[in-house]
Design a protein around this motif. Sequence first.
Motif, short mmCIF file in Angstrom:
data_model
loop_
_atom_site.label_atom_id
_atom_site.label_comp_id
_atom_site.label_asym_id
_atom_site.label_seq_id
_atom_site.Cartn_x
_atom_site.Cartn_y
_atom_site.Cartn_z
N GLY A 21 0.82 -1.20 0.00
CA GLY A 21 0.00 0.00 0.00
C GLY A 21 0.86 1.25 0.00
N PRO A 22 0.22 2.41 0.15
CA PRO A 22 0.93 3.68 0.02
C PRO A 22 1.62 4.19 1.28
N PHE A 23 1.40 3.55 2.43
CA PHE A 23 1.94 4.05 3.68
C PHE A 23 3.04 3.15 4.21
N PRO A 24 4.01 3.70 4.96
CA PRO A 24 5.05 2.86 5.56
C PRO A 24 4.50 2.06 6.74
N LEU A 25 5.25 1.05 7.14
CA LEU A 25 4.88 0.27 8.31
C LEU A 25 4.83 1.16 9.55
N ASP B 76 5.69 1.97 13.47
CA ASP B 76 6.92 1.73 14.23
C ASP B 76 6.91 0.35 14.88
N TYR B 77 5.74 -0.06 15.36
CA TYR B 77 5.59 -1.38 15.98
C TYR B 77 5.91 -2.49 15.00
N LEU B 78 5.34 -2.42 13.80
CA LEU B 78 5.56 -3.48 12.82
C LEU B 78 6.97 -3.47 12.26
N LYS B 79 7.63 -2.33 12.29
CA LYS B 79 9.03 -2.28 11.84
C LYS B 79 9.93 -3.13 12.72
N THR B 80 9.51 -3.42 13.94
CA THR B 80 10.31 -4.24 14.85
C THR B 80 10.12 -5.74 14.62
N LYS B 81 9.20 -6.12 13.75
CA LYS B 81 8.88 -7.53 13.52
C LYS B 81 9.67 -8.05 12.32
N ASP B 82 10.39 -9.14 12.53
CA ASP B 82 11.21 -9.74 11.46
C ASP B 82 10.38 -10.42 10.38
N VAL C 194 7.53 -9.29 8.96
CA VAL C 194 6.61 -8.36 8.30
C VAL C 194 7.37 -7.61 7.21
N LYS C 195 6.74 -7.52 6.04
CA LYS C 195 7.34 -6.80 4.92
C LYS C 195 6.29 -5.88 4.31
N MET C 196 6.72 -4.70 3.87
CA MET C 196 5.84 -3.73 3.23
C MET C 196 6.32 -3.48 1.81
N VAL C 197 5.39 -3.56 0.86
CA VAL C 197 5.66 -3.22 -0.53
C VAL C 197 4.94 -1.90 -0.80
#
Length: 95
Positions: A38-42, A44-50, A52-55
């Motif tokens: 989607g158009p938004f970044p992860l 902060d919480y999800l950035k700590t999860k190994d 989880v990936k964002m496209v």
Amino acid sequence: MTDLSVFLPAIRTINWNRMYDSLVESCKKYSFELIMCGPFPLTDYLKTKDNVKMVEDFGCPSRCAQLASFECNGDMLYHVVDDAMFIPNAIDEAI
């Protein structure tokens, strides 16, 4: 190797942390990855999860789902939406 790839188009950032936590409670017996597009970044919480990936993409939901699916590495695929809340142990029981 990852057992389950959960992928989704993602725009409702307010739901993401709770959705992830409910996924953890629903899929305890199997390893999983969460691929969001989607158009938004992860958050902060999800950035700590190994696992989880964002496209990043600005296309429609069906396009985002397809792009996310290309990033999946699991033996099984599960297409969901970002306002989903998972029932505890439901994914384990379904598998």
